[in-house]
Motif scaffolding. Structure first.
Motif, PDB file in Angstrom:
ATOM      1  N   UNK A   1      -4.835   0.929   3.952  1.00  0.00           N
ATOM      2  CA  UNK A   1      -5.268   2.050   3.110  1.00  0.00           C
ATOM      3  C   UNK A   1      -5.850   3.165   3.962  1.00  0.00           C
ATOM      4  N   UNK A   2      -6.694   2.821   4.910  1.00  0.00           N
ATOM      5  CA  UNK A   2      -7.265   3.837   5.819  1.00  0.00           C
ATOM      6  C   UNK A   2      -6.177   4.504   6.650  1.00  0.00           C
ATOM      7  N   UNK A   3      -5.209   3.712   7.106  1.00  0.00           N
ATOM      8  CA  UNK A   3      -4.109   4.253   7.911  1.00  0.00           C
ATOM      9  C   UNK A   3      -3.312   5.270   7.105  1.00  0.00           C
ATOM     10  N   UNK A   4      -2.948   4.938   5.873  1.00  0.00           N
ATOM     11  CA  UNK A   4      -2.166   5.867   5.054  1.00  0.00           C
ATOM     12  C   UNK A   4      -2.951   7.128   4.713  1.00  0.00           C
ATOM     13  N   UNK A   5      -4.225   7.004   4.417  1.00  0.00           N
ATOM     14  CA  UNK A   5      -5.040   8.193   4.116  1.00  0.00           C
ATOM     15  C   UNK A   5      -5.092   9.135   5.316  1.00  0.00           C
ATOM     16  N   UNK A   6      -5.210   8.567   6.494  1.00  0.00           N
ATOM     17  CA  UNK A   6      -5.267   9.403   7.701  1.00  0.00           C
ATOM     18  C   UNK A   6      -3.903  10.027   7.996  1.00  0.00           C
ATOM     19  N   UNK A   7      -2.818   9.275   7.801  1.00  0.00           N
ATOM     20  CA  UNK A   7      -1.473   9.838   7.979  1.00  0.00           C
ATOM     21  C   UNK A   7      -1.274  11.017   7.026  1.00  0.00           C
ATOM     22  N   UNK A   8      -1.759  10.888   5.803  1.00  0.00           N
ATOM     23  CA  UNK A   8      -1.671  11.968   4.818  1.00  0.00           C
ATOM     24  C   UNK A   8      -2.410  13.210   5.322  1.00  0.00           C
TER      25      UNK A   8
ATOM     26  N   UNK B   1       0.881  -1.165   0.000  1.00  0.00           N
ATOM     27  CA  UNK B   1       0.000   0.000   0.000  1.00  0.00           C
ATOM     28  C   UNK B   1       0.916   1.211   0.000  1.00  0.00           C
ATOM     29  N   UNK B   2       0.588   2.216  -0.813  1.00  0.00           N
ATOM     30  CA  UNK B   2       1.425   3.417  -0.811  1.00  0.00           C
ATOM     31  C   UNK B   2       0.594   4.642  -1.115  1.00  0.00           C
ATOM     32  N   UNK B   3       1.179   5.782  -0.723  1.00  0.00           N
ATOM     33  CA  UNK B   3       0.496   7.059  -0.905  1.00  0.00           C
ATOM     34  C   UNK B   3       1.561   8.149  -1.001  1.00  0.00           C
ATOM     35  N   UNK B   4       1.260   9.209  -1.726  1.00  0.00           N
ATOM     36  CA  UNK B   4       2.131  10.373  -1.796  1.00  0.00           C
ATOM     37  C   UNK B   4       1.603  11.405  -0.813  1.00  0.00           C
ATOM     38  N   UNK B   5       2.471  11.874   0.062  1.00  0.00           N
ATOM     39  CA  UNK B   5       2.091  12.843   1.086  1.00  0.00           C
ATOM     40  C   UNK B   5       2.934  14.096   0.904  1.00  0.00           C
ATOM     41  N   UNK B   6       2.279  15.243   0.848  1.00  0.00           N
ATOM     42  CA  UNK B   6       2.957  16.526   0.676  1.00  0.00           C
ATOM     43  C   UNK B   6       3.467  17.020   2.026  1.00  0.00           C
TER      44      UNK B   6
END
Length: 143
Positions: A128-135, A6-11
């Protein structure tokens, strides 16, 4: 073998995101789908934690050894108990144009259909929920 990412780009800079992600005992404050995180042992950057979350109202729980590496930064978990016993999890924080790519890799030897049930239904959903919230947390707060 179940392998999932799972991955996400965070600004935000990696250090800011790492502070939230490595502070697992505070995850229930940050992550509404986490019921609790209890630190059972602590020795420097190593700890043993019992974690509990919800997947669409279904309670899940596991115990893991957590090793924080603030220099890299990365976080490693080795699951010691629960359905995911034996699973290895690695959080990575990679500086890229536009912020930080945060990835969570899960690896565990499981037979089908357990790899789909545990992997896709539970792990993928919670990660996925964890990464969205971290973002959301990292992007709204200025250092």
């Amino acid at each position: 073998m179940m392998e999932m990412r799972n991955e996400i780009l965070i600004d935000a800079p990696p250090e800011r995101i790492y502070r939230y992600a490595s502070d697992t005992e505070r995850w229930p404050e940050f992550l509404p789908h986490y019921r609790y995180v209890r630190v059972l042992e602590r020795n420097g950057d190593r700890r043993v934690v019992e974690m509990a979350a919800r997947r669409s109202g279904i309670p899940v729980r596991w115990r893991a050894e957590q090793i924080n590496d603030p220099q890299t930064p990365s976080i490693h978990f080795h699951h010691l108990g629960g359905w995911t016993k034996g699973m290895d999890v690695e959080w990575r924080f990679e500086r890229v144009d536009g912020g930080t790519r945060v990835s969570i890799d899960h690896r565990k030897r499981m037979l089908f259909p357990m790899n789909w049930i545990v992997g896709k239904f539970f792990i993928d959903h919670i990660a996925t929920r964890t990464l969205r919230r971290m973002k959301a947390l990292a992007e709204r707060i200025d250092d």
